[in-house]
Design a protein around this motif. Structure first.
Motif, short mmCIF file in Angstrom:
data_model
loop_
_atom_site.label_atom_id
_atom_site.label_comp_id
_atom_site.label_asym_id
_atom_site.label_seq_id
_atom_site.Cartn_x
_atom_site.Cartn_y
_atom_site.Cartn_z
N ILE A 36 -3.68 -1.70 5.94
CA ILE A 36 -4.06 -0.29 5.79
C ILE A 36 -4.80 0.20 7.03
O ILE A 36 -4.57 1.31 7.52
CB ILE A 36 -4.93 -0.11 4.52
CG1 ILE A 36 -4.16 -0.53 3.28
CG2 ILE A 36 -5.38 1.34 4.39
CD1 ILE A 36 -4.97 -0.48 2.01
N ILE B 48 -9.84 6.45 3.26
CA ILE B 48 -9.18 5.20 3.67
C ILE B 48 -10.21 4.15 4.08
O ILE B 48 -10.08 2.97 3.73
CB ILE B 48 -8.19 5.48 4.81
CG1 ILE B 48 -7.01 6.30 4.30
CG2 ILE B 48 -7.69 4.18 5.42
CD1 ILE B 48 -5.98 6.63 5.36
N PHE C 13 0.83 -1.22 0.00
CA PHE C 13 0.00 0.00 0.00
C PHE C 13 0.86 1.26 0.00
O PHE C 13 0.39 2.31 -0.45
CB PHE C 13 -1.01 -0.01 1.15
CG PHE C 13 -0.48 0.26 2.52
CD1 PHE C 13 -0.08 1.52 2.91
CD2 PHE C 13 -0.42 -0.76 3.46
CE1 PHE C 13 0.39 1.77 4.19
CE2 PHE C 13 0.03 -0.52 4.74
CZ PHE C 13 0.45 0.75 5.10
N PHE D 226 -3.72 4.29 -2.98
CA PHE D 226 -3.73 4.52 -1.54
C PHE D 226 -3.38 5.95 -1.20
O PHE D 226 -4.01 6.56 -0.33
CB PHE D 226 -2.75 3.57 -0.85
CG PHE D 226 -2.49 3.94 0.59
CD1 PHE D 226 -3.42 3.64 1.57
CD2 PHE D 226 -1.34 4.62 0.96
CE1 PHE D 226 -3.21 3.99 2.89
CE2 PHE D 226 -1.11 4.97 2.28
CZ PHE D 226 -2.04 4.65 3.25
N TYR E 21 -11.90 2.68 1.08
CA TYR E 21 -10.92 1.91 0.32
C TYR E 21 -10.64 0.57 1.00
O TYR E 21 -10.52 -0.47 0.34
CB TYR E 21 -9.63 2.72 0.16
CG TYR E 21 -8.57 2.04 -0.66
CD1 TYR E 21 -8.77 1.79 -2.01
CD2 TYR E 21 -7.36 1.67 -0.10
CE1 TYR E 21 -7.79 1.17 -2.78
CE2 TYR E 21 -6.38 1.05 -0.85
CZ TYR E 21 -6.60 0.80 -2.19
OH TYR E 21 -5.63 0.19 -2.94
#
Length: 330
Positions: A302, A282, A93, A99, A285
């Motif tokens: 992440i 985030i 990532f 990202f 995602y």
């Protein structure tokens, strides 16, 4: 003039002070006091059992699953992953351009939310505190509190209906000769829509906390300020704001701690593939990478990165507040 003193009994002049007898069983006073308080108020302590179980089951035990950020996890296999891969998913990532795009979007939306949503309840509480008509004050409070109790699905639905191509906002723009604007499909409008709906939904609830803090300010301070010739603005600046400063600092630290955790549900309900360039954060995602693509280890890496940043932010804000203002959470 002379004073008479009573002589001490024989053999006691050089006697050392008596020491307290040691406690049986070596129990310390703190431990004994804690047990005594537990026996006396066990009904009150029992009320904390369910909240503690909730945090244990839904907050602390899931932290064990963070181990799959460093292990290859396959659905149907071991819950702790199949094999150790180290920092492979972290490197993935960090080298992923997508990202960094969602990371920038998270910073933008989180920063705008903190910038606009944090001071609005303070201003609204100060304005309501100056209202002398109780009926008007209660009406404004009720209207401002109501959106907080609405479901996020309802808030998102109202927002989308208001900003639709044939919605009230575009009808109003049409009266002024303006062409309809596709607010929901335009990426440049998403941040404005999100922050605006967040202010509408949370401003009234935050006002409750500040109004409660205003009631703790001593009225003698206002009287002293009026005697010194201070007007209403000076009283607010020198008496009211310092009086609610601990509450302001506490809520600011909490908001900074959730800076990276931008509202997942609202973003998920409002965004669409056309608005990904500015709306994808985030949390969304991670949802797409983990749930939709079954890349659970990658998504866990992440999420762990986001949690570490949030921990650093709230710790730094707490230390900075303690050194500058003298108020902190711990």
């Amino acid at each position: 003039m002379s004073t008479s003193t009573t002589p001490a009994p024989p053999g006691t002049q050089d006697r050392p002070p008596a020491r307290a007898a040691p406690r049986r069983g070596g129990r310390t006073p703190a431990r004994t006091g804690w047990r005594r308080a537990l026996r006396r108020d066990w009904q009150l302590y029992s009320l904390a059992i369910l909240p503690l179980l909730f945090f244990l089951v839904f907050r602390y035990l899931p932290m064990i699953g963070n181990v799959i950020a460093f292990r290859r996890f396959e659905p149907g296999g071991s819950i702790f992953g199949e094999e150790w891969v180290g920092l492979r998913y972290v490197q993935m990532f960090l080298n992923d351009p997508t990202f960094w795009q969602v990371f920038r979007n998270t910073l933008w939306i989180g920063g705008l939310t903190l910038l606009f949503c944090f001071p609005v309840p303070i201003v609204l509480a100060l304005l309501l505190n100056e209202v002398r008509r109780r009926s008007l004050k209660r009406f404004v409070q009720s209207v401002s509190y109501l959106p907080h109790f609405l479901s996020i699905v309802i808030v998102a639905g109202i927002t989308m209906q208001m900003l639709a191509s044939d919605g009230p906002v575009n009808h109003l723009l049409g009266w002024f000769g303006h062409e309809p604007v596709r607010f929901i499909q335009e990426p440049e409008w998403f941040r404005t829509i999100y922050v605006g709906s967040e202010i509408w939904q949370t401003a009234g609830w935050g006002t409750i906390l500040y109004l409660a803090a205003l009631t703790t300010i001593d009225e003698d301070l206002y009287e002293a300020a009026r005697i010194d010739g201070a007007n209403r603005w000076q009283q607010i600046w020198h008496v009211t704001l310092p009086g609610i400063r601990p509450t302001m600092v506490t809520l600011l630290i909490l908001n900074i701690g959730t800076f990276m955790a931008v509202g997942f549900e609202k973003v998920l309900l409002l965004y669409n593939p056309l608005t990904y360039p500015t709306a994808d954060v985030i949390s969304t995602y991670v949802y797409r990478a983990g749930v939709e693509s079954n890349s659970f280890s990658y998504a866990a890496a992440i999420g762990l990165f986001e949690a570490v940043i949030g921990l650093v932010l709230i710790t730094s804000a707490n230390q900075l507040s303690r050194r500058t203002v003298g108020t902190s959470l711990w």
